[in-house]
Enzyme design. Structure first.
Site, short mmCIF file in Angstrom:
data_model
loop_
_atom_site.label_atom_id
_atom_site.label_comp_id
_atom_site.label_asym_id
_atom_site.label_seq_id
_atom_site.Cartn_x
_atom_site.Cartn_y
_atom_site.Cartn_z
N CYS A 57 -154.41 71.37 24.78
CA CYS A 57 -153.08 71.35 24.71
C CYS A 57 -152.79 71.54 23.25
O CYS A 57 -152.95 72.24 22.23
CB CYS A 57 -152.32 70.39 25.38
SG CYS A 57 -150.54 70.97 25.33
N ILE A 61 -148.39 71.42 30.44
CA ILE A 61 -147.13 70.57 30.01
C ILE A 61 -146.71 71.08 28.66
O ILE A 61 -147.36 71.17 27.46
CB ILE A 61 -147.41 68.98 30.03
CG1 ILE A 61 -147.92 68.45 31.16
CG2 ILE A 61 -146.09 68.36 29.28
CD1 ILE A 61 -148.48 67.09 31.24
N ARG A 62 -145.65 71.97 28.64
CA ARG A 62 -145.20 72.67 27.67
C ARG A 62 -146.45 73.52 26.79
O ARG A 62 -146.62 73.14 25.55
CB ARG A 62 -144.46 71.64 26.48
CG ARG A 62 -143.01 71.14 26.96
CD ARG A 62 -142.48 70.31 26.23
NE ARG A 62 -142.58 70.53 24.56
CZ ARG A 62 -141.61 71.03 23.69
NH1 ARG A 62 -140.32 71.46 24.56
NH2 ARG A 62 -141.79 71.44 22.49
N GLU A 70 -148.02 66.06 19.89
CA GLU A 70 -147.49 67.12 19.35
C GLU A 70 -148.23 67.55 18.20
O GLU A 70 -148.28 66.88 17.37
CB GLU A 70 -145.94 66.61 18.97
CG GLU A 70 -144.89 66.45 20.08
CD GLU A 70 -144.66 67.98 20.70
OE1 GLU A 70 -144.68 68.96 19.90
OE2 GLU A 70 -144.71 67.94 21.83
N GLU A 77 -157.74 65.87 31.21
CA GLU A 77 -157.96 64.52 31.18
C GLU A 77 -156.89 63.94 32.10
O GLU A 77 -156.81 62.54 32.23
CB GLU A 77 -157.78 64.08 29.65
CG GLU A 77 -156.16 64.16 29.02
CD GLU A 77 -156.05 65.64 28.60
OE1 GLU A 77 -156.62 66.53 28.85
OE2 GLU A 77 -154.92 65.68 27.72
N HIS A 99 -154.41 70.20 30.65
CA HIS A 99 -154.94 68.74 30.29
C HIS A 99 -155.98 68.27 31.52
O HIS A 99 -155.36 67.80 32.37
CB HIS A 99 -153.70 67.86 30.31
CG HIS A 99 -152.66 68.11 29.35
ND1 HIS A 99 -152.93 67.50 27.89
CD2 HIS A 99 -151.50 68.66 29.13
CE1 HIS A 99 -151.89 67.81 27.15
NE2 HIS A 99 -151.22 68.57 27.95
N ARG A 112 -146.92 78.57 20.83
CA ARG A 112 -146.62 77.30 21.26
C ARG A 112 -145.58 77.39 22.22
O ARG A 112 -144.64 78.20 22.34
CB ARG A 112 -146.12 76.49 19.97
CG ARG A 112 -146.97 76.27 19.07
CD ARG A 112 -146.49 75.11 17.98
NE ARG A 112 -145.99 73.88 18.59
CZ ARG A 112 -145.20 73.11 18.04
NH1 ARG A 112 -144.61 73.21 16.88
NH2 ARG A 112 -144.60 71.88 18.53
#
Lengths: 298, 192
Positions: B79, B135-136, B48, B177, B175, B108
């Site tokens: 991200c 992811i978001r 976050e 990773e 991502h 965002r």
């Protein structure tokens, strides 16, 4: 530079578990209105859990505890930029459907609410939104994962401000995982039977040595040192329910628990943020409780 | 041996550490100023961005990290890390600050909430198809001159950049990773 053709997939296990991965090392705070949600975000929460009453009040008030009013959830969604979670009753897949349609980021199929089904948990594979479920031991955790849960939280005993049950559950899950990790292949079928857990998941834990989804901790965390304790016991993030907004100074308590969760290995940071913090929530002795929420679900 | 710091205040630190180990780099988890000494690059993981921004300040890392990045320390952000590197953040908190190394605007959760999170294959210039989890995820809205767009993704509303580079900063909206991918980190290593 090439643009990929849009062959994207939503709701895959990877992206559902992936959001839980992103929350690791963070604090998820229970909030009952938009003002509290703002305080939580300001303090550095990684997500908020939107609910009408914190567990301590649910415990005090009694009655049937249900999913929150969608209006409350929408107000909180409109207020913060971090993920918003909400609770559905155990087995109440219609509440979960409502929460998914509201765009909630994680559904907590929670023992804090009154169970709706005494036999079946929600079939969580059927949803695009990911689920977190509570567990008191490894068998329970793996049954929930087998049903599609993408994050496990140790249950603890919500609304008590007493960390003893959370510690018991974390230690139990860890000890049972170590047992699997050291077992030989022939033992695993018997261990799966003892745990009442799906054999493929038992094999997976035996191989990797930890749950296949993130394991967070909930239920009774009331101080920065509590957060440090459960993180050192292997929790990857913490849920704080009543512990923040039932304390004397919620803003400072929220900030302090965030710091302690990040720097859980550094006692000097935990000491610093604990200094002059004011009273934590009062708490209760779990031996005298009339209702043990952790016994809900199975 | 090359050592790369992974900002370890919050987020998917473990996955970045694992990728760095696989490509022969020594990862260093960065939670305090002392851990910055001697690193050859820095990874800002997913997580976050509001939480990371706050913890960067309270841990005393904001000033030294800003200084090292200004001095040319190579950095990869995925991200939330991309958001931290962007010049301007849309739909963030009104007081949200960033390191501002990439001259881009990001929105965002630009692809929507978690129920809209997706995985897809992204074609990266000079690398090939890369599996990415969004992811978001933040959406890069504008890109200034001097920023190289290394990959885009069309999510039904026209292509938007998902991997960008400016100087020694590499920003990734997805991502790599999480998907067993190492080539984005190898690309980053070429900057180190």
């Amino acid at each position: 530079m090439t643009t990929s053709p849009d062959s994207s997939t939503v709701g895959s296990t990877l992206v559902k578990r992936g959001l839980a991965d992103m929350l690791r090392g963070g604090v998820i705070m229970d909030v009952v209105n938009a003002d509290q949600a703002k305080i939580a975000e300001d303090a550095g929460a990684v997500a908020v859990m939107a609910l009408e009453r914190v567990p301590a009040d649910i415990r005090r008030d009694g009655g049937v505890a249900r999913m929150s009013d969608p209006l409350l959830i929408q107000e909180i969604q409109a207020t913060v930029t971090i993920p918003v979670m909400a609770k559905a009753r155990i087995g109440h897949f219609a509440e979960a459907q409502v929460l998914e349609s509201l765009g909630v980021d994680y559904v907590d199929e929670s023992e804090v609410l009154t169970p709706a089904d005494e036999e079946h948990h929600i079939d969580k594979w059927a949803f695009t939104v990911p689920f977190v479920c509570g567990a008191t031991n490894l068998g329970e955790a793996l049954r929930r994962i087998g049903e599609g849960a993408c994050m496990i939280r140790s249950k603890g005993e919500a609304g008590t401000g007493n960390v003893v049950e959370a510690v018991r559950h974390l230690r139990t899950i860890n000890a049972q995982m170590r047992r699997l990790h050291s077992a030989d292949a022939a033992e695993l079928a018997g261990l799966a039977k003892d745990l009442q857990a799906p054999l493929p998941l038992v094999r997976e834990v035996a191989e990797i040595g930890h749950l296949p989804v993130p394991m967070f901790c909930a239920g009774g965390i009331a101080t920065p040192a509590d957060a440090s304790l459960v993180m050192q016991l292997g929790a990857e993030a913490v849920f704080v329910g009543s512990g923040i907004f039932k304390s004397a100074d919620p803003v400072r308590m929220a900030e302090a628990i965030v710091e302690a969760t990040t720097h859980f290995r550094d006692p000097s940071v935990v000491a610093k943020v604990s200094t002059g913090l004011g009273a934590a929530m009062r708490g209760s002795e779990t031996a005298t409780l009339e209702q043990r929420l952790a016994e809900r679900g199975w | 041996m090359t050592s790369v710091g992974v900002l370890a205040l919050q987020g998917d630190v473990r996955e970045h550490v694992a990728v760095l180990q696989r490509i022969g780099v020594t990862p260093v988890e960065v939670r305090s100023v002392a851990a910055l000494v001697g690193i050859d690059g820095l990874v800002i993981p997913g997580g976050e961005s509001t939480t990371m921004a706050r913890l960067l300040v309270t841990s005393g890392l904001r000033a030294p990290v800003t200084e090292m990045l200004a001095g040319g320390l190579p950095v990869l952000g995925t991200c939330a890390g991309l958001i931290m590197l962007a010049r301007r953040i849309l739909d963030g908190r009104s007081d949200q600050w960033s390191l501002g190394l990439l001259d881009i605007e990001v929105r965002r959760n630009g692809f929507g909430r978690q129920v809209a999170s997706f995985e897809t294959v992204v074609e990266v210039a000079g690398v090939g198809p890369v599996a990415g989890a969004f992811i978001r995820a933040p959406q890069v809205v504008t890109v200034a001159d001097g920023v190289d767009v290394l990959a885009t993704h069309d999510h039904g509303q026209g292509p938007t950049p998902v991997l960008v580079r400016q100087g020694h900063a590499l920003g990734c909206a997805f991502h790599p990773e999480l998907t067993g991918e190492t080539r984005i980190h190898e690309l980053f290593l070429s900057l180190v």
